[in-house]
Design a protein around this motif. Sequence first.
Motif, PDB file in Angstrom:
ATOM      1  N   GLY A   1       0.794  -1.218   0.000  1.00  0.00           N
ATOM      2  CA  GLY A   1       0.000   0.000   0.000  1.00  0.00           C
ATOM      3  C   GLY A   1       0.826   1.268   0.000  1.00  0.00           C
ATOM      4  N   ASP A   2       1.910   1.294   0.778  1.00  0.00           N
ATOM      5  CA  ASP A   2       2.759   2.485   0.818  1.00  0.00           C
ATOM      6  C   ASP A   2       3.399   2.736  -0.543  1.00  0.00           C
ATOM      7  OD1 ASP A   2       2.700   3.318   3.712  1.00  0.00           O
ATOM      8  OD2 ASP A   2       3.389   1.261   3.964  1.00  0.00           O
ATOM      9  N   ALA A   3       3.792   1.669  -1.227  1.00  0.00           N
ATOM     10  CA  ALA A   3       4.447   1.807  -2.530  1.00  0.00           C
ATOM     11  C   ALA A   3       3.525   2.401  -3.574  1.00  0.00           C
ATOM     12  CB  ALA A   3       4.958   0.449  -2.998  1.00  0.00           C
ATOM     13  N   ALA A   4       2.235   2.118  -3.468  1.00  0.00           N
ATOM     14  CA  ALA A   4       1.287   2.631  -4.460  1.00  0.00           C
ATOM     15  C   ALA A   4       1.277   4.149  -4.496  1.00  0.00           C
ATOM     16  CB  ALA A   4      -0.119   2.110  -4.149  1.00  0.00           C
ATOM     17  N   HIS A   5       1.639   4.782  -3.389  1.00  0.00           N
ATOM     18  CA  HIS A   5       1.686   6.237  -3.335  1.00  0.00           C
ATOM     19  C   HIS A   5       3.044   6.782  -3.774  1.00  0.00           C
ATOM     20  CE1 HIS A   5      -2.155   6.270  -1.229  1.00  0.00           C
ATOM     21  NE2 HIS A   5      -1.677   5.308  -0.451  1.00  0.00           N
ATOM     22  N   SER A   6       4.118   6.091  -3.428  1.00  0.00           N
ATOM     23  CA  SER A   6       5.448   6.634  -3.692  1.00  0.00           C
ATOM     24  C   SER A   6       6.004   6.310  -5.071  1.00  0.00           C
ATOM     25  CB  SER A   6       6.438   6.148  -2.622  1.00  0.00           C
ATOM     26  OG  SER A   6       6.484   4.738  -2.569  1.00  0.00           O
ATOM     27  N   MET A   7       5.708   5.128  -5.614  1.00  0.00           N
ATOM     28  CA  MET A   7       6.279   4.767  -6.912  1.00  0.00           C
ATOM     29  C   MET A   7       5.918   5.763  -8.017  1.00  0.00           C
ATOM     30  SD  MET A   7       8.143   2.011  -6.330  1.00  0.00           S
ATOM     31  CE  MET A   7       8.544   2.999  -4.862  1.00  0.00           C
ATOM     32  N   PRO A   8       4.656   6.205  -8.121  1.00  0.00           N
ATOM     33  CA  PRO A   8       4.320   7.188  -9.156  1.00  0.00           C
ATOM     34  C   PRO A   8       5.026   8.526  -8.965  1.00  0.00           C
ATOM     35  CG  PRO A   8       2.338   6.087  -8.363  1.00  0.00           C
ATOM     36  CD  PRO A   8       3.441   5.734  -7.418  1.00  0.00           C
ATOM     37  N   ILE A   9       5.235   8.937  -7.708  1.00  0.00           N
ATOM     38  CA  ILE A   9       5.868  10.230  -7.447  1.00  0.00           C
ATOM     39  C   ILE A   9       7.349  10.187  -7.816  1.00  0.00           C
ATOM     40  CG2 ILE A   9       6.484  11.867  -5.617  1.00  0.00           C
ATOM     41  CD1 ILE A   9       3.779  11.196  -4.325  1.00  0.00           C
ATOM     42  N   VAL A  10       8.013   9.083  -7.503  1.00  0.00           N
ATOM     43  CA  VAL A  10       9.407   8.931  -7.917  1.00  0.00           C
ATOM     44  C   VAL A  10       9.497   8.995  -9.440  1.00  0.00           C
ATOM     45  CG1 VAL A  10      11.428   7.415  -7.921  1.00  0.00           C
ATOM     46  CG2 VAL A  10      10.008   7.583  -5.867  1.00  0.00           C
ATOM     47  N   ASN A  11       8.534   8.393 -10.102  1.00  0.00           N
ATOM     48  CA  ASN A  11       8.524   8.417 -11.561  1.00  0.00           C
ATOM     49  C   ASN A  11       8.351   9.837 -12.092  1.00  0.00           C
ATOM     50  OD1 ASN A  11       8.333   7.102 -14.260  1.00  0.00           O
ATOM     51  ND2 ASN A  11       6.271   7.941 -14.195  1.00  0.00           N
ATOM     52  N   LYS A  12       7.494  10.621 -11.453  1.00  0.00           N
ATOM     53  CA  LYS A  12       7.294  12.004 -11.876  1.00  0.00           C
ATOM     54  C   LYS A  12       8.596  12.790 -11.792  1.00  0.00           C
ATOM     55  CE  LYS A  12       2.702  12.192 -12.490  1.00  0.00           C
ATOM     56  NZ  LYS A  12       2.010  12.688 -13.690  1.00  0.00           N
ATOM     57  N   ILE A  13       9.389  12.524 -10.765  1.00  0.00           N
ATOM     58  CA  ILE A  13      10.691  13.185 -10.617  1.00  0.00           C
ATOM     59  C   ILE A  13      11.626  12.761 -11.750  1.00  0.00           C
ATOM     60  CG2 ILE A  13      12.748  13.379  -9.164  1.00  0.00           C
ATOM     61  CD1 ILE A  13      10.883  12.949  -6.732  1.00  0.00           C
ATOM     62  N   ALA A  14      11.712  11.463 -11.973  1.00  0.00           N
ATOM     63  CA  ALA A  14      12.634  10.928 -12.977  1.00  0.00           C
ATOM     64  C   ALA A  14      12.301  11.431 -14.380  1.00  0.00           C
ATOM     65  CB  ALA A  14      12.616   9.407 -12.945  1.00  0.00           C
ATOM     66  N   GLU A  15      11.017  11.649 -14.652  1.00  0.00           N
ATOM     67  CA  GLU A  15      10.600  12.094 -15.985  1.00  0.00           C
ATOM     68  C   GLU A  15      11.111  13.491 -16.334  1.00  0.00           C
ATOM     69  OE1 GLU A  15       6.397   9.830 -16.968  1.00  0.00           O
ATOM     70  OE2 GLU A  15       6.330  11.677 -15.779  1.00  0.00           O
ATOM     71  N   LEU A  16      11.490  14.258 -15.328  1.00  0.00           N
ATOM     72  CA  LEU A  16      11.867  15.652 -15.551  1.00  0.00           C
ATOM     73  C   LEU A  16      13.307  15.836 -16.022  1.00  0.00           C
ATOM     74  CD1 LEU A  16      10.113  17.273 -12.471  1.00  0.00           C
ATOM     75  CD2 LEU A  16       9.409  17.422 -14.868  1.00  0.00           C
ATOM     76  N   ASN A  17      14.110  14.776 -15.948  1.00  0.00           N
ATOM     77  CA  ASN A  17      15.519  14.929 -16.320  1.00  0.00           C
ATOM     78  C   ASN A  17      16.029  13.629 -16.943  1.00  0.00           C
ATOM     79  OD1 ASN A  17      18.421  15.150 -16.278  1.00  0.00           O
ATOM     80  ND2 ASN A  17      18.223  16.782 -14.769  1.00  0.00           N
ATOM     81  N   PRO A  18      16.562  13.677 -18.154  1.00  0.00           N
ATOM     82  CA  PRO A  18      17.075  12.457 -18.795  1.00  0.00           C
ATOM     83  C   PRO A  18      18.276  11.857 -18.076  1.00  0.00           C
ATOM     84  CG  PRO A  18      17.672  14.408 -20.068  1.00  0.00           C
ATOM     85  CD  PRO A  18      16.691  14.860 -19.030  1.00  0.00           C
ATOM     86  N   ASN A  19      18.859  12.631 -17.150  1.00  0.00           N
ATOM     87  CA  ASN A  19      19.994  12.120 -16.368  1.00  0.00           C
ATOM     88  C   ASN A  19      19.544  11.256 -15.199  1.00  0.00           C
ATOM     89  OD1 ASN A  19      22.061  13.333 -17.892  1.00  0.00           O
ATOM     90  ND2 ASN A  19      21.806  15.276 -16.792  1.00  0.00           N
ATOM     91  N   ILE A  20      18.230  11.164 -14.984  1.00  0.00           N
ATOM     92  CA  ILE A  20      17.703  10.347 -13.890  1.00  0.00           C
ATOM     93  C   ILE A  20      17.046   9.104 -14.468  1.00  0.00           C
ATOM     94  CG2 ILE A  20      16.171  10.235 -11.904  1.00  0.00           C
ATOM     95  CD1 ILE A  20      16.348  13.252 -11.659  1.00  0.00           C
ATOM     96  N   ASP A  21      17.551   7.954 -14.088  1.00  0.00           N
ATOM     97  CA  ASP A  21      16.994   6.678 -14.537  1.00  0.00           C
ATOM     98  C   ASP A  21      16.288   6.021 -13.353  1.00  0.00           C
ATOM     99  OD1 ASP A  21      16.467   4.594 -16.278  1.00  0.00           O
ATOM    100  OD2 ASP A  21      18.272   3.500 -15.708  1.00  0.00           O
ATOM    101  N   TYR A  22      15.175   5.370 -13.607  1.00  0.00           N
ATOM    102  CA  TYR A  22      14.334   4.800 -12.546  1.00  0.00           C
ATOM    103  C   TYR A  22      14.043   3.348 -12.870  1.00  0.00           C
ATOM    104  CZ  TYR A  22      10.084   4.452  -9.574  1.00  0.00           C
ATOM    105  OH  TYR A  22       9.132   4.087  -8.658  1.00  0.00           O
ATOM    106  N   LYS A  23      14.493   2.457 -11.994  1.00  0.00           N
ATOM    107  CA  LYS A  23      14.268   1.031 -12.179  1.00  0.00           C
ATOM    108  C   LYS A  23      13.613   0.435 -10.936  1.00  0.00           C
ATOM    109  CE  LYS A  23      15.933   0.175 -16.329  1.00  0.00           C
ATOM    110  NZ  LYS A  23      16.094   1.564 -16.767  1.00  0.00           N
ATOM    111  N   ILE A  24      12.814  -0.598 -11.164  1.00  0.00           N
ATOM    112  CA  ILE A  24      12.058  -1.234 -10.086  1.00  0.00           C
ATOM    113  C   ILE A  24      12.326  -2.733 -10.081  1.00  0.00           C
ATOM    114  CG2 ILE A  24       9.737  -1.724  -9.197  1.00  0.00           C
ATOM    115  CD1 ILE A  24       8.825   0.882 -10.609  1.00  0.00           C
ATOM    116  N   VAL A  25      12.574  -3.294  -8.884  1.00  0.00           N
ATOM    117  CA  VAL A  25      12.716  -4.737  -8.723  1.00  0.00           C
ATOM    118  C   VAL A  25      11.728  -5.211  -7.663  1.00  0.00           C
ATOM    119  CG1 VAL A  25      15.125  -4.901  -9.458  1.00  0.00           C
ATOM    120  CG2 VAL A  25      14.605  -4.412  -7.055  1.00  0.00           C
ATOM    121  N   LEU A  26      11.346  -6.472  -7.748  1.00  0.00           N
ATOM    122  CA  LEU A  26      10.404  -7.050  -6.792  1.00  0.00           C
ATOM    123  C   LEU A  26      11.156  -7.674  -5.626  1.00  0.00           C
ATOM    124  CD1 LEU A  26       7.949  -8.698  -9.339  1.00  0.00           C
ATOM    125  CD2 LEU A  26       7.748  -6.471  -8.205  1.00  0.00           C
TER     126      LEU A  26
END
Length: 220
Positions: free
Chosen positions: A107-132
Amino acid sequence: MKDKFAERSFMELMEKHTQEDKSTLVQQGISMGMDYEKYRDLVHHLVEIGQTTGHLKTEANVHYTQLNDRRMKRWDKTFSIPEVIQEKIARLESQFQFLAITESWCGDAAHSMPIVNKIAELNPNIDYKIVLRDEVPEIMDTFLTNEARSIPKVILWDKTNGEIVGEWGPRPRVATEMVEAYKKEHGKLTPEFKQDLQVWYNKDKGEGILKDILDLLPLE
């Protein structure tokens, strides 16, 4: 004096090796991780077939995965980073990589994962990867929170300098204080409290998560 110096040197050497080992694991996680779009596709597919990620395929985890798919969809559509902060993120010149450890039922991840993605989208120097989490036990056990496999966990890797510069999780600071206070008084988290926590996330509008993650970045 000589013994103390030798002991200090040994501890410094061990710390250096530990950091190198952690860095190696983070790089491995990044290389095998999925991007945010692929993660969202995975979660949505699991909802369609009535499944969940993780070793425990319980009805509860399937239900939480369904809830989280809707939550992430809402954050994807509604969350917006203030323009002044967008400009600061866009000016980052060093290359950074976020590695997030999570599961679809969290449940906590459902709120934070999209926000981290919003940050990463703003700069091509930021890469965002997810593992289970259940697929990377060695990485998870290297980044425990209070000796627990708490998720989500977000690790920031400075690719330019080749080092870990920060980690975050599983919740924003205010939510963490709420959880700790409730556990101290009641011994465990009840379904009623978990619902109250979700209400807090909605009222906070992602500001706590955004602030915490931005604190890891060298913004000017």
